[in-house]
Design a protein around this motif. Structure first.
Motif, PDB file in Angstrom:
ATOM      1  N   HIS A  14       0.838  -1.213   0.000  1.00  0.00           N
ATOM      2  CA  HIS A  14       0.000   0.000   0.000  1.00  0.00           C
ATOM      3  C   HIS A  14       0.867   1.255   0.000  1.00  0.00           C
ATOM      4  CE1 HIS A  14      -3.012   2.954   1.113  1.00  0.00           C
ATOM      5  NE2 HIS A  14      -2.379   3.202   2.257  1.00  0.00           N
ATOM      6  N   GLU A  44       1.189   4.155  -2.981  1.00  0.00           N
ATOM      7  CA  GLU A  44       0.873   5.557  -2.724  1.00  0.00           C
ATOM      8  C   GLU A  44       2.068   6.461  -3.003  1.00  0.00           C
ATOM      9  OE1 GLU A  44      -2.782   6.393  -1.296  1.00  0.00           O
ATOM     10  OE2 GLU A  44      -2.251   4.969  -2.894  1.00  0.00           O
ATOM     11  N   ASP A  76      -2.145   7.801   3.737  1.00  0.00           N
ATOM     12  CA  ASP A  76      -2.992   7.327   4.829  1.00  0.00           C
ATOM     13  C   ASP A  76      -2.868   5.803   4.897  1.00  0.00           C
ATOM     14  OD1 ASP A  76      -5.056   6.473   6.495  1.00  0.00           O
ATOM     15  OD2 ASP A  76      -6.473   7.976   5.747  1.00  0.00           O
ATOM     16  N   ASP A  94      -4.706   3.715   6.113  1.00  0.00           N
ATOM     17  CA  ASP A  94      -6.007   3.038   6.121  1.00  0.00           C
ATOM     18  C   ASP A  94      -6.848   3.305   4.879  1.00  0.00           C
ATOM     19  OD1 ASP A  94      -5.549   2.025   8.734  1.00  0.00           O
ATOM     20  OD2 ASP A  94      -6.083   3.983   9.559  1.00  0.00           O
ATOM     21  N   ARG A  95      -6.296   4.075   3.923  1.00  0.00           N
ATOM     22  CA  ARG A  95      -7.121   4.399   2.764  1.00  0.00           C
ATOM     23  C   ARG A  95      -6.238   4.824   1.597  1.00  0.00           C
ATOM     24  NH1 ARG A  95     -11.217   9.292   3.403  1.00  0.00           N
ATOM     25  NH2 ARG A  95      -9.204  10.373   3.465  1.00  0.00           N
ATOM     26  N   LEU A 117      -8.718  -1.212   1.102  1.00  0.00           N
ATOM     27  CA  LEU A 117      -8.209   0.148   1.298  1.00  0.00           C
ATOM     28  C   LEU A 117      -8.594   1.085   0.150  1.00  0.00           C
ATOM     29  CD1 LEU A 117      -4.573  -0.607   2.562  1.00  0.00           C
ATOM     30  CD2 LEU A 117      -6.588  -0.032   3.928  1.00  0.00           C
ATOM     31  N   GLY A 118      -9.187   0.536  -0.907  1.00  0.00           N
ATOM     32  CA  GLY A 118      -9.629   1.370  -2.017  1.00  0.00           C
ATOM     33  C   GLY A 118      -8.838   1.203  -3.297  1.00  0.00           C
TER      34      GLY A 118
END
Length: 633
Positions: free
Chosen positions: A354, A358, A398, A400-401, A580-581
């Motif tokens: 993740h 990002e 983030d 969490d997202r 998480l998207g």
């Protein structure tokens, strides 16, 4: 115009220094004798070598040993580099020999009709140097070159690719000659000898070569010399048959006799410009083929540039790569700087992936806005690679997202410009998925990481008649239109300009000495592949072979993330990341036979004079890693 015989200062100033030719290298008596025996004898004297027609060398993905190493996507090419190392050549000599052989056996990915970037660690000085051999636009090219004059709209992308308009002035031949004259120990003629032999005798057609030919068959048929060369008998060559390219062998002999001035000034230059200006379209083709703008003067003006490498410190090592005109070094470097704000090693694998995705998303947003040819626009390289800017961008991550993509860039020159807020960004620029990469090392500790290309698989599809090589379509790497109504962006076409690239040949030093060298093809996924391989090796505890083989993800500031089938089918992290998207899609297969991301060639220095060379175990049919003296099992 500086004389071609002028050498650049050896101090390597921070600004780019143009250079093409120089004095012949001084060879020791031992090297001259060894090369005379191993490289300069007639082909009959090398009977029984791995490059004989019909005998495909084995493709082994991992090799460990002493004395030197080569890794590439093709066993013929890796063996060509190894042949030069065995004869006493160094890593630069081997890199040029490997690259020349790739021009024979991987002609849809690289060759003398294209360009590239070379990163070199010089053991004698302990310094990393780079060569920018990117193609350049002709002097007649303007910002609206890819717009239809009748409508003002961009011409269809396929129409741009398959045209003389997309062909940039090649930089690969000059890169080879410059590298040899600056750091090599052999003349160009010796480095070209193994590749010339392969072109003349032929190589065994692999399933990958046939599949790539089939993917390009329709457009290859529309150009007479391309169809004659790559569709022998009117069809793609059969797997297991022997493919010969005597025209390319003749071209290599011409360069061996006369140097690269034969291509940049002589009759070959006129042949190239005639082909670009008047593409040899087949009589029955119904394709719209636009003429190109290149002239003989454009070829004569071409210069390779010495650039300072990009450099970032990451987890105690130094990561060197390619500065603009490539965006590879700045974007990999910015993403690493962002990631250094997080403890990836302390996370589970889904969390680490993740954060990798990002960081890549944010670095790509900034890359698309700020990076282009520094000779034509201000590229804030130092600011993009600053720790301050990385911390500002890291605040957007983030745990969490996932960020909703695409996100807007920030201004690295203005502290706080992002204000830890992610606004909407623009579309992803297109880059072809082809290209190839190689790494070499020698017994003295010199290392080369070299990425070269003709853009997408098959380039422009235009072969120079009677010369055996395809011309690039690199100018489609320019943005066809401004980024927005307010911002033109740094990557519009321009006279003499180098289109932005994603190539990221990389060398990692630990305490000033080489630890890793790596790179990959893959268009805009080059950056993410290099980044993920580094994270795998430096953060996640994988060995280098494991880091290369692991399933890949590629997030380039888009709504969806590309993911290889092995990740989508079996990775337990997929569900966690989707929660998480993150949204995943397969890579497109327009120009590659399988939904793959990249094809890494890498090496690691293990200590005690040992190297581990690593190539792909499966992607692109599997690569080839070789060492001079294999370690005993």
């Amino acid at each position: 115009m500086p004389a071609r015989s002028l050498f650049p200062p050896r101090s390597f100033p921070a600004f780019p220094v143009p250079f093409r030719r120089g004095p012949a290298p001084v060879l020791t008596a031992a090297v001259v004798l060894a090369l005379a025996l191993a490289l300069l004898l007639p082909p009959s004297a090398t009977a029984g070598t791995a490059t004989d027609a019909g005998r495909r060398p084995p493709a082994v993905p991992v090799a460990t040993g002493h004395g030197g190493a080569v890794a590439s996507v093709n066993p013929y090419a890796s063996r060509a580099g190894l042949e030069v190392l065995r004869a006493g050549g160094n890593a630069v000599d081997a890199a040029v020999a490997t690259a020349a052989a790739l021009g024979v056996v991987e002609p849809y990915s690289a060759g003398i009709g294209g360009g590239g970037y070379l990163v070199h660690y010089q053991a004698r000085t302990g310094r990393v140097h780079t060569l920018d051999g990117r193609e350049t636009a002709p002097a007649a090219m303007r910002p609206d070159a890819f717009l239809d004059p009748a409508t003002g709209e961009p011409i269809p992308f396929g129409e741009a690719v398959n045209s003389g308009l997309s062909v940039g002035v090649p930089g690969t031949p000059a890169t080879w000659e410059v590298a040899l004259e600056r750091w090599g120990t052999v003349p160009l003629a010796a480095a070209l000898r193994p590749a010339t032999r392969i072109a003349e005798r032929g190589f065994t057609v692999s399933p990958e070569f046939r599949a790539q030919t089939e993917l390009n068959e329709d457009r290859f048929r529309d150009f007479t010399p391309t169809a004659e060369l790559f569709l022998p008998g009117g069809e793609p060559p059969e797997v297991g048959s022997v493919f010969r390219n005597p025209d390319l062998a003749g071209t290599y002999r011409l360069l061996a006799r006369k140097g690269t001035d034969a291509l940049y000034e002589g009759p070959l230059a006129r042949e190239i410009t005639r082909t670009v200006q008047h593409p040899p379209v087949a009589p029955d083709a119904d394709r719209t083929v636009r003429p190109g703008l290149m002239t003989a003067a454009d070829l004569d003006r071409y210069r390779v540039l010495f650039q300072e490498p990009t450099k970032v410190d990451y987890r105690g090592v130094e990561v060197y790569s390619m500065a603009p005109s490539s965006s590879g070094g700045t974007t990999v470097g910015e993403a690493l700087n962002i990631l250094e704000n997080f403890d990836l090693a302390g996370m589970d694998r889904a969390g680490a992936l993740h954060h990798y995705l990002e960081a890549s998303r944010l670095a790509y947003a900034d890359r698309n806005r700020w990076v282009g040819d520094p000779a034509f626009s201000e590229v804030p390289t130092e600011e993009l690679l600053s720790d301050r800017f990385a911390k500002e961008r890291a605040c957007l991550v983030d745990p969490d997202r996932a960020l909703p993509g695409p996100v807007a860039p920030a201004d690295p020159r203005a502290p706080g410009s992002g204000e830890c807020a992610a606004g909407p960004g623009g579309p992803e620029p297109y880059e072809g998925p082809s290209t190839t990469h190689l790494v070499t090392a020698d017994r003295w500790g010199n290392v080369v990481s070299y990425t070269l290309t003709i853009e997408q698989t098959g380039g422009s599809a235009i072969t120079v008649p009677g010369r055996g090589f395809l011309l690039n379509n690199e100018l489609t790497d320019f943005d066809f239109t401004p980024l927005s109504q307010e911002v033109d962006g740094p990557n519009l076409p321009g006279p003499g300009k180098r289109p932005r690239s994603s190539m990221a040949p990389t060398i990692v030093l630990d305490d000033g000495r080489p630890l890793l060298a790596l790179g990959t093809p893959g268009g805009s996924t080059i950056i993410t592949t290099v980044l993920q391989t580094l994270v795998n090796r430096l953060d996640l505890g994988m060995t280098l072979p494991e880091a290369v083989a692991a399933p890949r993800l590629s997030q380039r500031n888009t709504a969806d993330t590309l993911a290889e089938p092995d990740f989508l089918d079996s990775a337990p992290e997929r569900a966690a990341l989707e929660a998480l998207g993150h949204r995943f899609v397969l890579p497109p297969q327009a120009f590659t036979p399988a939904p793959e991301i990249g094809a890494v060639a890498a090496l690691e220095v293990l200590g005690g004079g040992r190297y581990q060379a690593v190539a792909e175990p499966e992607r692109r049919g599997g690569g080839s890693a070789v060492v001079l003296r294999p370690a005993r099992r």
